[in-house]
Structures are given as C-alpha cells and as structure tokens.
Design an enzyme around this catalytic site. Structure first.
Site, PDB file in Angstrom:
ATOM      1  N   ASP A  13     -22.580   6.412   9.309  1.00 48.69           N
ATOM      2  CA  ASP A  13     -23.028   5.053   8.999  1.00 48.69           C
ATOM      3  C   ASP A  13     -21.871   4.067   9.062  1.00 48.69           C
ATOM      4  O   ASP A  13     -22.030   2.934   9.536  1.00 48.69           O
ATOM      5  CB  ASP A  13     -23.672   4.997   7.613  1.00 48.69           C
ATOM      6  CG  ASP A  13     -25.046   5.633   7.586  1.00 48.69           C
ATOM      7  OD1 ASP A  13     -25.646   5.788   8.663  1.00 48.69           O
ATOM      8  OD2 ASP A  13     -25.518   5.993   6.495  1.00 48.69           O
ATOM      9  N   GLU A  14     -20.712   4.482   8.580  1.00 50.27           N
ATOM     10  CA  GLU A  14     -19.526   3.626   8.693  1.00 50.27           C
ATOM     11  C   GLU A  14     -19.279   3.244  10.150  1.00 50.27           C
ATOM     12  O   GLU A  14     -19.028   2.082  10.475  1.00 50.27           O
ATOM     13  CB  GLU A  14     -18.291   4.348   8.150  1.00 50.27           C
ATOM     14  CG  GLU A  14     -18.049   4.202   6.677  1.00 50.27           C
ATOM     15  CD  GLU A  14     -16.672   4.708   6.276  1.00 50.27           C
ATOM     16  OE1 GLU A  14     -15.704   3.926   6.394  1.00 50.27           O
ATOM     17  OE2 GLU A  14     -16.573   5.873   5.857  1.00 50.27           O
ATOM     18  N   GLY A  15     -19.320   4.250  11.018  1.00 42.98           N
ATOM     19  CA  GLY A  15     -19.071   3.997  12.436  1.00 42.98           C
ATOM     20  C   GLY A  15     -20.109   3.094  13.064  1.00 42.98           C
ATOM     21  O   GLY A  15     -19.776   2.157  13.794  1.00 42.98           O
TER      22      GLY A  15
END
Length: 457
Positions: free
Chosen positions: A199-201
């Site tokens: 999700d960060e990416g």
C-alpha cells in the site's frame, strides 16, 4: 433520404419540358451540402464531448464565473513512520463536469511532524497516542467544525510498527484508535492500522503521478520511496511484462478512466536506518555489543552516539592503512553493503524500472546532504552522481556528517545492484511537487475520498 416527386396531372395538355440533366445535377449538390453540414455538426459535438469528458480547466473556470458552487471534501492522514510521525490534512475540490466521472483537485494542505516515531513509545502506548492527537490538533484549522464528522481520519503505521513485537504493536494501535475516536472526525474500525508495504508503494505512486497530472493515460512515472525501516519500488507493467514478476506483487488499480497493472514490492529492513544498523551488525560479526566499528565510517569518527530502535549505540570508524585511496575506501564499504543488501532482499528484479523514475524521502535527503541537488527545489541525479559523492564522502574527514559515507554507498548499492538502474539514467528527486508534499498520504486521501464519493447516493 427520400425525395418526394410531384405527380403530374393526367390531362390533355402537353407534358412540360423537363430538363432531366439539370435535375440530376442539382439533387446531388443538395445532398452533398446536407452531408457536409451533418459531418460538421458531428465533429463539433464530438469536440465538445471530448472537452467535457476531459473536464478542462477553462470549462470549470467558466462554471465558477457563472456561479457554480464548488463542493469540497476533506481528509486527515497520519503517517506514523519509523523515525517520526507526520500529519497531512487535505482539502479537495470537485471541479465542474458534464460527462464522465467526477474528479478531485487538491486546493490546500497542511503538513506537520513530531519525533520520535510512534514505535518509540512501545512501552508507553498512552503517551504515543497523545503525540498523534497533538499532531491532529495542529491541522484542525483546515477542516471546518461542521465538516469533521464527514472527514475521514486515518492513521497508518509503517515499518517501525512492523518491526515491533506483535503484542506491543497491538497495544499502540488500540490506544491510538481510542484517542482519535473522541476528536469528532469520521473514524471507523479500520481507521488505525499497520500499513502493508504494498500500500505504501501504490499510494506514493498515486501521489507522484497525480501531482504530475499523468493519471489520464499515457506513460506514468516509476516511484521509489526510501523510508527509515523499509523501501518500496512501484511502476506500471504491460501485459507482456507481467509474466516476469511475482503475481503477489501485481495490483490492478484505476488510472483515470482505465485500469492498469502495477508492480510494487516493499523491502523490510532495507530502509536507510535499518540498513545502516544491518551493515554495522554485519561488520561486528559475532561480537555484538552496543559498540560498532565499521569500514563505512571515517577513522576520525570515534564512539559517535547513534540511536536505533530506542537503543543507543556507539560507532567508530575502522582503521585504514596509510595512503588508502578514496576509491579503495569506497570499494571496501561497498563490499560490505552489497553483502547486506543481497542477503536481505527477498526478491531481486531482473530489470530496471520502466519509464522515467521519481525518488523521494531519504533518496532526496541523502542527495541534499551531499550537495547534489538544491535543498528547496530538488533536481535530477544519477547513480554515477551518487557514486561520485560517495567516493568523496568515504575519504573526507567530515565529523559534521559521520554517516555520509555509509548512507551514500547504501543508496548506490540499492539503486545499482538492487534495482538495476543504469549509471547515467536520470532520477528525479522530489520533496515537493507543485508546492505539495510528496507523501503516500496524498494517494491514500485521494482514493479514500474518491471511493466515498462513488459510494454516495
């Protein structure tokens, strides 16, 4: 087209002298004019449909001039990172549109931070929760009181909490969830959580491409994010390329009016601080204490205090033989760092990111500390630029920047050996884009509000 013909009266008068040639010439001319008129109308309508579907700025400006009342949405995101917590509050406006899906324009934001990170309060979760509440209060001015009950408030912890023991991480999450539920915002059961690395990416990819207006088709930018505990790489895959990547690292996401496939992978323990610790640990061998001696630190540095994961260490530079050249000092450090990266990467891509590359967070900070780019404006750099700065740093007696050598060598190793980026491939380094903070928080806020709008009756 049916052409109505007049029936001649059947009488004794002579038939009129009809010029057949004249009639056969005039009718096609008339048809041709009508056809051209219809074509022009179709082109005219198609053009304006295209303009409306694209939600052009001039059309939106015209609507505002004529009295269109804009609709605004808000979102507040907490990025509880490994080295600090940040609050990012956003104000979005819905532009005027006639056809197609409604979109969002970012019109205002607030950014604030506090240190240390939430994970530093593993033994005092109530105090950790209070640091989050204080950050949210700093951003309150951007969200009107009457809007707060409909404004999503989301807290996402990253690698710092991923590296904590499970029970301590759960205690922190529970205390933060209880504290923010009393602030009057739209808080759900999922508002506080540990964010998946994927999700960060994906969200940092959204942020970079949203701020560059690249979401409506065409080529997008690859996004490289380097945090304290983890690092992410994300970019668009074609159907043919997808077969070369693990299915678990592929996600179908919306990009404008179409869906595309993203490759994203998050590497835990390959954030800058985690990698620094790992390299020190690797150099210590079995003699692990609170003191490290490293070939990646200048010998002039002796027992430099450094705190990692709430524990203080003392780091010294290893002795070097007299006359060691700058390149040799770099290579010695690179050898250790490469061993750490190779042992820690759970998946090694075989090709460089496709298209233009954007990098942020510690990629940016390391470059600015080395004087490679403008600290306010950012800029472009290459692996070769990072390497040249690393060679210089590894042979300079710089007590003001004791970690310059190891950090620069690590960035070179990650980009070159890990991500397979060529020496002279330009990398765009961002801290802000068009005045907006580059953070995965914007991507999360944008998608959250868009989903909320789509679910509304």
């Amino acid at each position: 087209m049916n052409i109505r013909q007049r029936k001649l009266k059947d009488n004794n008068t002579a038939a009129p002298n009809i010029n057949i040639r004249t009639r056969t010439i005039k009718q096609p001319r008339r048809l041709k004019k009508i056809f051209i008129f219809l074509v022009v109308c179709v082109l005219f309508i198609t053009y304006f449909l295209g303009v409306f579907a694209g939600q052009s700025q001039w059309l939106d400006g015209l609507a505002k001039y004529l009295g269109y009342e804009s609709v605004y949405h808000h979102a507040v995101i907490i990025d509880a990172g490994s080295t600090g917590s940040r609050v990012l509050a956003y104000k979005f406006r819905v532009p005027f549109t006639v056809f197609g899906q409604a979109n969002l324009d970012l019109v205002d934001e607030f950014w604030g931070q506090s240190k240390p990170g939430l994970s530093s309060y593993a033994d005092d979760p109530a105090k950790g929760a209070d640091t989050i509440v204080q950050l949210i209060r700093k951003a309150e001015y951007l969200t009107p009181v009457e809007k707060r009950s409909s404004t999503p408030l989301i807290v996402r912890a990253t690698a710092g909490l991923r590296l904590l023991p499970t029970e301590k991480a759960k205690q922190l999450i529970a205390h933060v969830a209880d504290a923010i539920s009393k602030l009057g915002y739209d808080v759900t059961a999922n508002s506080v959580d540990i964010m998946d690395g994927s999700d960060e990416g994906i969200f940092i990819w959204y942020t970079v491409n949203l701020l560059h207006n690249l979401m409506d088709g065409g080529e997008t930018m690859a996004a490289l994010d380097l945090g304290g505990g983890s690092t992410q790489i994300t970019y668009h895959l074609t159907e043919a390329e997808a077969a070369k990547f693990p299915p678990a690292d592929q996600y179908v996401v919306a990009a404008g009016a179409t869906n595309i496939t993203l490759y994203t992978h998050s590497y835990l323990n390959l954030g800058l601080m985690a990698a620094r610790y790992g390299v020190f640990l690797l150099g210590a061998g079995e003699n692990v204490t609170n003191e490290f001696t490293s070939v990646c630190v200048e010998p002039i540095i002796q027992k430099e205090p450094w705190t990692y994961a709430n524990k203080q260490y003392y780091v010294s530079g290893a002795h070097r033989r007299n006359g060691m050249k700058a390149k040799a000092a770099f290579e010695q450090c690179h050898g250790v760092v490469k061993r750490y990266v190779s042992a820690t990467m759970d998946w090694e891509p075989q090709q460089a990111p496709k298209g233009s590359v954007a990098a942020m967070s510690y990629f940016y900070d390391v470059a600015t500390d080395a004087g490679m780019i403008n600290v306010m404006k950012g800029g472009r750099a290459t692996v070769a630029d990072y390497r040249a700065a690393a060679v210089k740093a590894c042979s300079a007696n710089n007590v003001e920047q004791p970690w310059a050598c190891i950090d620069l060598v690590y960035v070179v190793t990650l980009l070159q050996d890990g991500y397979k980026i060529a020496d002279n491939e330009p990398i765009s380094l961002f801290n802000k884009i068009n005045g907006h903070e580059v953070s995965w928080a914007l991507g999360l806020a944008y998608t959250t509000v868009m989903n909320k709008m789509a679910a509304a009756p």
